[in-house]
Design an enzyme around this catalytic site. Sequence first.
Site, PDB file in Angstrom:
ATOM      1  N   TYR A  52       0.983  -1.367   0.164  1.00 40.69           N
ATOM      2  CA  TYR A  52      -0.151  -0.022  -0.064  1.00 40.69           C
ATOM      3  C   TYR A  52       0.909   1.270  -0.040  1.00 40.69           C
ATOM      4  CZ  TYR A  52      -3.481  -3.347   1.585  1.00 40.69           C
ATOM      5  OH  TYR A  52      -4.451  -4.411   1.855  1.00 40.69           O
ATOM      6  N   ILE A 225     -12.664  -4.822   7.876  1.00 43.40           N
ATOM      7  CA  ILE A 225     -11.777  -3.796   8.003  1.00 43.40           C
ATOM      8  C   ILE A 225     -12.125  -2.866   6.753  1.00 43.40           C
ATOM      9  CG2 ILE A 225      -9.687  -4.993   9.087  1.00 43.40           C
ATOM     10  CD1 ILE A 225      -8.543  -5.703   6.282  1.00 43.40           C
ATOM     11  N   LYS A 227     -12.435   0.319   4.482  1.00 39.72           N
ATOM     12  CA  LYS A 227     -11.764   1.601   4.252  1.00 39.72           C
ATOM     13  C   LYS A 227     -12.659   2.775   4.051  1.00 39.72           C
ATOM     14  CE  LYS A 227     -10.452   4.412   0.904  1.00 39.72           C
ATOM     15  NZ  LYS A 227     -11.358   5.214  -0.107  1.00 39.72           N
ATOM     16  N   SER A 228     -12.302   3.855   4.558  1.00 37.60           N
ATOM     17  CA  SER A 228     -13.051   5.124   4.247  1.00 37.60           C
ATOM     18  C   SER A 228     -12.069   6.379   4.207  1.00 37.60           C
ATOM     19  CB  SER A 228     -14.269   5.406   5.109  1.00 37.60           C
ATOM     20  OG  SER A 228     -14.857   6.534   4.374  1.00 37.60           O
ATOM     21  N   ARG A 233     -18.035   9.086   6.868  1.00 37.48           N
ATOM     22  CA  ARG A 233     -18.438   7.544   6.843  1.00 37.48           C
ATOM     23  C   ARG A 233     -17.302   6.704   7.906  1.00 37.48           C
ATOM     24  NH1 ARG A 233     -19.362   9.366   1.490  1.00 37.48           N
ATOM     25  NH2 ARG A 233     -17.339   9.273   0.909  1.00 37.48           N
ATOM     26  N   ASN A 237     -19.113   3.755   9.968  1.00 34.75           N
ATOM     27  CA  ASN A 237     -18.604   2.438   9.966  1.00 34.75           C
ATOM     28  C   ASN A 237     -18.015   2.039  11.148  1.00 34.75           C
ATOM     29  OD1 ASN A 237     -19.087   2.717   7.178  1.00 34.75           O
ATOM     30  ND2 ASN A 237     -16.915   2.663   6.692  1.00 34.75           N
TER      31      ASN A 237
HETATM   32  N1  LIG Z   1      -5.299  -8.983   1.770  1.00 35.18           N
HETATM   33  C1  LIG Z   1      -5.813  -8.725   0.521  1.00 35.18           C
HETATM   34  O1  LIG Z   1      -5.496  -9.010  -0.372  1.00 35.18           O
HETATM   35  C2  LIG Z   1      -6.628  -7.179   0.476  1.00 35.18           C
HETATM   36  C3  LIG Z   1      -7.331  -7.015  -0.737  1.00 35.18           C
HETATM   37  C4  LIG Z   1      -8.151  -5.778  -0.823  1.00 35.18           C
HETATM   38  C5  LIG Z   1      -8.493  -5.187   0.538  1.00 35.18           C
HETATM   39  N2  LIG Z   1      -8.006  -5.292   1.684  1.00 35.18           N
HETATM   40  C6  LIG Z   1      -8.015  -4.854   2.879  1.00 35.18           C
HETATM   41  O2  LIG Z   1      -9.330  -4.494   3.285  1.00 35.18           O
HETATM   42  C7  LIG Z   1      -9.652  -3.130   3.116  1.00 35.18           C
HETATM   43  C8  LIG Z   1     -11.199  -2.942   2.789  1.00 35.18           C
HETATM   44  O3  LIG Z   1     -11.399  -3.170   1.653  1.00 35.18           O
HETATM   45  P1  LIG Z   1     -11.369  -2.265   0.328  1.00 35.18           P
HETATM   46  O4  LIG Z   1     -10.638  -1.037   0.511  1.00 35.18           O
HETATM   47  O5  LIG Z   1     -11.099  -3.176  -0.972  1.00 35.18           O
HETATM   48  O6  LIG Z   1     -12.738  -1.870  -0.025  1.00 35.18           O
HETATM   49  P2  LIG Z   1     -14.229  -1.614   1.049  1.00 35.18           P
HETATM   50  O7  LIG Z   1     -13.740  -1.234   2.452  1.00 35.18           O
HETATM   51  O8  LIG Z   1     -15.040  -2.820   0.919  1.00 35.18           O
HETATM   52  O9  LIG Z   1     -14.911  -0.471   0.272  1.00 35.18           O
HETATM   53  C9  LIG Z   1     -14.071   0.804   0.358  1.00 35.18           C
HETATM   54  C10 LIG Z   1     -15.030   1.842  -0.491  1.00 35.18           C
HETATM   55  O10 LIG Z   1     -16.332   1.951   0.069  1.00 35.18           O
HETATM   56  C11 LIG Z   1     -16.477   3.522   0.137  1.00 35.18           C
HETATM   57  N3  LIG Z   1     -17.094   3.542   1.584  1.00 35.18           N
HETATM   58  C12 LIG Z   1     -16.592   3.457   2.694  1.00 35.18           C
HETATM   59  N4  LIG Z   1     -17.696   3.428   3.885  1.00 35.18           N
HETATM   60  C13 LIG Z   1     -18.814   3.582   3.132  1.00 35.18           C
HETATM   61  C14 LIG Z   1     -20.290   3.665   3.690  1.00 35.18           C
HETATM   62  N5  LIG Z   1     -20.370   3.659   5.176  1.00 35.18           N
HETATM   63  N6  LIG Z   1     -21.140   3.642   2.786  1.00 35.18           N
HETATM   64  C15 LIG Z   1     -20.838   3.578   1.486  1.00 35.18           C
HETATM   65  N7  LIG Z   1     -19.398   3.553   0.976  1.00 35.18           N
HETATM   66  C16 LIG Z   1     -18.599   3.457   1.835  1.00 35.18           C
HETATM   67  C17 LIG Z   1     -15.183   4.043   0.321  1.00 35.18           C
HETATM   68  O11 LIG Z   1     -15.281   5.305  -0.323  1.00 35.18           O
HETATM   69  P3  LIG Z   1     -14.870   6.514   0.702  1.00 35.18           P
HETATM   70  O12 LIG Z   1     -13.407   6.244   1.194  1.00 35.18           O
HETATM   71  O13 LIG Z   1     -15.027   7.758  -0.048  1.00 35.18           O
HETATM   72  O14 LIG Z   1     -15.723   6.380   2.025  1.00 35.18           O
HETATM   73  C18 LIG Z   1     -14.512   3.069  -0.723  1.00 35.18           C
HETATM   74  O15 LIG Z   1     -14.897   3.495  -2.039  1.00 35.18           O
HETATM   75  C19 LIG Z   1      -8.472  -2.571   2.451  1.00 35.18           C
HETATM   76  O16 LIG Z   1      -8.377  -1.218   2.672  1.00 35.18           O
HETATM   77  C20 LIG Z   1      -7.363  -3.323   2.756  1.00 35.18           C
HETATM   78  O17 LIG Z   1      -6.860  -2.726   4.212  1.00 35.18           O
HETATM   79  C21 LIG Z   1      -6.834  -6.546   1.719  1.00 35.18           C
END
Ligand SMILES: NC(=O)c1ccc[n+]([C@@H]2O[C@H](COP(=O)([O-])OP(=O)(O)OC[C@H]3O[C@@H](n4cnc5c(N)ncnc54)[C@H](OP(=O)(O)O)[C@@H]3O)[C@@H](O)[C@H]2O)c1
Length: 259
Positions: A52, A225, A227-228, A233, A237
């Site tokens: 990251y 976990i 992300k925002s 948000r 969350n």
């Molecule tokens: N181990 C792995 O291979 C792997 C792969 C992917 C992810 N991860 C980890 O998992 C974490 C989370 O997954 P992710 O980042 O892929 O996606 P996520 O947390 O599922 O979604 C993030 C998206 O949702 C939006 N969001 C956040 N809160 C919200 C809410 N209450 N209502 C509506 N939309 C909302 C965010 O926008 P805003 O920022 O504008 O709020 C962003 O566009 C990552 O950050 C990372 O730490 C690990």
Amino acid sequence: MTGEIPTAPLTGGGTIPLLGLGTWQLTGAPCYDAVRTALELGYRHLDTATMYRNEAEVGRALRDSGVPRNEVFVTTKLLPGSADRPDATLDASLRALGLDAVDLWLVHWPPGGPGVDLWRRLVAARDDGRARHVGVSNYSLEQLDVLTEDAGVTPAVNQIRWAPSLYDAAVEDGHRERGVVLEGYSPFTSTDLGSPVLREIAGRHGVRPAQVVLRWHLEHGVVVIPKSADPGRLAENLDVTGFPVDADEVARIDRLAAA
Ligand SMILES: NC(=O)c1ccc[n+]([C@@H]2O[C@H](COP(=O)([O-])OP(=O)(O)OC[C@H]3O[C@@H](n4cnc5c(N)ncnc54)[C@H](OP(=O)(O)O)[C@@H]3O)[C@@H](O)[C@H]2O)c1
């Protein structure tokens, strides 16, 4: 109101908060600001990775927050491309984070096969105190078994993509039976937040569908976990324990996987 976030016990002692801040795609000042805001709101679990390129911002935000180090659970991950030099990679992560140890160090995804030799190096880092717990990410149950059988140590955690649409009771039970904490990632990007089931349950409790999705993870004892980068948000969350959810609602959300 934001209540206490429950924890899951980890093999070898200690616990992991069931809800943390994901930081993928957060870099530079927006990353620093999001982590500072999250810690001020009450998040006590941060998920980063070498990939990251934000460990320095995560570490600086943690230090500047004034929250005691021992109150925050910090995870980072090793790129399988660094499998030939895991110790140097962990030391670089610790330097960037400004920490003596991380709470959890994960293999980000399997290095071709299960990577037993690499796994032994993670276990050694746990034994020498640079990582309090070690685990993996994106592993199948079969790959977890190879690590257990060949190295004699079971990963404490497996971080995998998880959401209502992906719910699989056999995978959930398989982790529990092995004593591996299931940590879900991408709870929102894998979910239709406009789903009538989520909207109906959210409406009944006066919350948003995203909060219902996070609460569903907690009800299953699955770490999540989200992300925002948005302060509103981030607060939303974390605010997922103050409304009642019953077993019937959880089961209806489980069934979204079959929909
Ligand atoms: N181990 C792995 O291979 C792997 C792969 C992917 C992810 N991860 C980890 O998992 C974490 C989370 O997954 P992710 O980042 O892929 O996606 P996520 O947390 O599922 O979604 C993030 C998206 O949702 C939006 N969001 C956040 N809160 C919200 C809410 N209450 N209502 C509506 N939309 C909302 C965010 O926008 P805003 O920022 O504008 O709020 C962003 O566009 C990552 O950050 C990372 O730490 C690990």
